[in-house]
Design a protein around this motif. Structure first.
Motif, PDB file in Angstrom:
ATOM      1  N   ASN A 288       0.823  -1.214   0.000  1.00 51.54           N
ATOM      2  CA  ASN A 288       0.000   0.000   0.000  1.00 51.54           C
ATOM      3  C   ASN A 288       0.859   1.265   0.000  1.00 51.54           C
ATOM      4  O   ASN A 288       0.520   2.261  -0.651  1.00 51.54           O
TER       5      ASN A 288
ATOM      6  N   LEU B 227       0.734   4.260  -2.767  1.00 45.86           N
ATOM      7  CA  LEU B 227       0.557   5.650  -2.346  1.00 45.86           C
ATOM      8  C   LEU B 227       1.690   6.529  -2.878  1.00 45.86           C
ATOM      9  O   LEU B 227       1.458   7.626  -3.407  1.00 45.86           O
TER      10      LEU B 227
ATOM     11  N   ALA C  67      -6.370  12.072   3.836  1.00 47.12           N
ATOM     12  CA  ALA C  67      -6.661  10.714   4.327  1.00 47.12           C
ATOM     13  C   ALA C  67      -7.809  10.088   3.538  1.00 47.12           C
ATOM     14  O   ALA C  67      -7.769   8.898   3.198  1.00 47.12           O
TER      15      ALA C  67
ATOM     16  N   THR D  74      -6.527   8.916   0.274  1.00 46.76           N
ATOM     17  CA  THR D  74      -5.664   7.746   0.483  1.00 46.76           C
ATOM     18  C   THR D  74      -6.511   6.491   0.673  1.00 46.76           C
ATOM     19  O   THR D  74      -6.224   5.439   0.079  1.00 46.76           O
ATOM     20  N   ALA D  75      -7.572   6.608   1.473  1.00 53.08           N
ATOM     21  CA  ALA D  75      -8.470   5.470   1.698  1.00 53.08           C
ATOM     22  C   ALA D  75      -9.100   5.005   0.379  1.00 53.08           C
ATOM     23  O   ALA D  75      -9.163   3.804   0.092  1.00 53.08           O
TER      24      ALA D  75
ATOM     25  N   LEU E 282      -6.442   3.319  -1.969  1.00 53.02           N
ATOM     26  CA  LEU E 282      -5.974   1.994  -1.529  1.00 53.02           C
ATOM     27  C   LEU E 282      -7.112   1.011  -1.276  1.00 53.02           C
ATOM     28  O   LEU E 282      -6.861  -0.180  -1.080  1.00 53.02           O
TER      29      LEU E 282
ATOM     30  N   HIS F  82     -10.746   4.438   6.502  1.00 53.80           N
ATOM     31  CA  HIS F  82     -10.149   5.729   6.828  1.00 53.80           C
ATOM     32  C   HIS F  82      -9.094   5.552   7.922  1.00 53.80           C
ATOM     33  O   HIS F  82      -8.035   6.190   7.900  1.00 53.80           O
TER      34      HIS F  82
ATOM     35  N   ALA G 266      -5.947   4.068   6.420  1.00 56.86           N
ATOM     36  CA  ALA G 266      -5.268   5.095   5.616  1.00 56.86           C
ATOM     37  C   ALA G 266      -4.541   6.081   6.528  1.00 56.86           C
ATOM     38  O   ALA G 266      -3.375   6.425   6.294  1.00 56.86           O
ATOM     39  N   SER G 267      -5.224   6.511   7.607  1.00 58.71           N
ATOM     40  CA  SER G 267      -4.621   7.467   8.544  1.00 58.71           C
ATOM     41  C   SER G 267      -3.389   6.875   9.224  1.00 58.71           C
ATOM     42  O   SER G 267      -2.389   7.567   9.457  1.00 58.71           O
TER      43      SER G 267
END
Length: 383
Positions: A317, A321, A333, A336-337, A340, A344, A347-348
């Motif tokens: 991941n 990213l 975030a 990103t979530a 991928l 959340h 991702a965070s």
């Protein structure tokens, strides 16, 4: 078909002033002909520029996923070229989403993002069509969509008189040719790009073409940006660059007064030699800096690959990213979530880990809607 006599740089006459109703406009000399020069410095600069360009182009073959990094070159060009025209967007803002910016910054941001789209579309079109006035018009239409220039006939050559500097025709710094000359002059310019009956090196052709384009000023607005983009499109079209990796706006912005002065000197005192030397020097310096940027990208990428290798289950991941961040080095975030396909929270957690490892910086200071920057990578395009 008769060919015009070859013209020497030293004997060049840039054009003449033509009396219109209440002002004078400048009618430039057509340039589709063979060119000669005696100044040996031009030969030396031409050789250096050609070599620097070839070395820059070689990097685009050895850098993996080079198109990701080309996107950042394009964003930088869009931002710098727009800034020459008065927009205020900074590079870190240019890579953000509109919603993440203060409302008063969004118009300038839109102009920059339009330019990014215009470049990408034009480069894609060059894969199937040669460089042409039609392509320039289409690029102009994208550049001007939904921004301050949308009332300035996007995608069309002008059918009225424009001027540069000053508040009107009477106090203008320069009045380009009357609108009735624009089509013929742009047709001559287009023929010059593709004329195989003359022996003129490609870098000399595009140096002359940029001067001529800016002198014709064929659009009501956006001429500076399209004229600077023309340089890159020409080099890609002629095979001097495989990828759009060279942009001269950064050099022109840092030497803004010299840039305008060099163009003006041609029109006012026929000094084409000064302009060509200035242009070739811009290519040499910019191509050399471009090579250094690619070397720095390769080094940073190796460092990141080594770091992420130790991320265990999160390594895949993190790689996905980073790949996204190489083309646009800011992300939230939520994005990103979505990228991928994870929660959340997950991702965070990944963003937090990358921040702790000093790969990312959180810049907003908010608890929510935070934006993370790949600051070290962004710095390669802002230093």
């Amino acid at each position: 078909m008769t060919h015009p006599e070859p013209i020497k740089f030293e004997a060049f006459s840039a054009g003449q002033w033509v009396q219109q109703y209440q002002y004078k406009s400048f009618a430039p000399t057509p340039i589709n002909r063979e060119w000669l020069w005696q100044d040996p410095i031009i030969n030396t600069l031409l050789e250096k520029a050609s070599r620097a360009l070839a070395e820059l182009d070689a990097f685009t073959l050895i850098v993996p996923d080079v198109d990701l990094f080309i996107q950042m070159h394009i964003t930088k060009e869009a931002n710098t070229s727009s800034r020459i025209e008065g927009t205020q967007t900074q590079m870190d803002e240019a890579v953000m989403e509109a919603a993440q910016l203060a409302p008063e910054k969004r118009d300038d941001w839109t102009e920059v993002r339009n330019y990014v789209q215009a470049i990408n579309d034009a480069i894609a079109e060059l894969e199937t069509l040669p460089l042409s006035n039609r392509l320039l018009k289409h690029t102009h239409e994208i550049l001007m969509q939904g921004v301050r220039g949308e009332h300035k006939t996007p995608g069309e050559f002008r059918i009225s008189q424009n001027w540069i500097g000053g508040s009107g025709l009477n106090d203008a710094a320069f009045v380009p040719p009357h609108q009735d000359l624009v089509l013929d002059l742009m047709s001559d310019l287009e023929q010059f790009w593709h004329n195989e009956n003359i022996n003129v090196p490609q870098l000399i052709r595009i140096a002359l073409s940029h001067y001529q384009f800016e002198t014709i000023h064929p659009f009501l607005d956006g001429n500076g940006r399209i004229g600077r983009l023309l340089i890159t499109l020409y080099l890609v079209d002629k095979g001097l660059l495989r990828k759009p990796s060279l942009y001269l706006s950064d050099f022109f912005e840092r030497n803004r007064n010299s840039y305008y002065d060099a163009l003006t000197r041609v029109r006012e005192s026929n000094d084409l030699i000064h302009w060509v030397k200035f242009f070739l020097s811009a290519v040499i310096e910019t191509a050399s800096k471009g090579q250094q940027t690619f070397q720095a990208i390769l080094a940073l990428r190796q460092e990141m690959d080594a770091l992420i290798f130790g991320y265990g289950q999160r390594a895949d991941n993190a790689r996905i990213l980073l790949k996204r961040l190489y083309s646009r080095p800011s992300i939230s975030a939520n994005d990103t979530a979505a990228l991928l396909g994870v929660s959340h929270q997950a991702a965070s957690a990944l963003l937090k880990k990358l921040t702790e490892d000093q790969v990312l910086d959180e810049v907003t200071g908010y608890q929510r809607n935070r934006v993370f920057f790949f600051r070290r990578y962004l710095a390669l395009f802002t230093d």
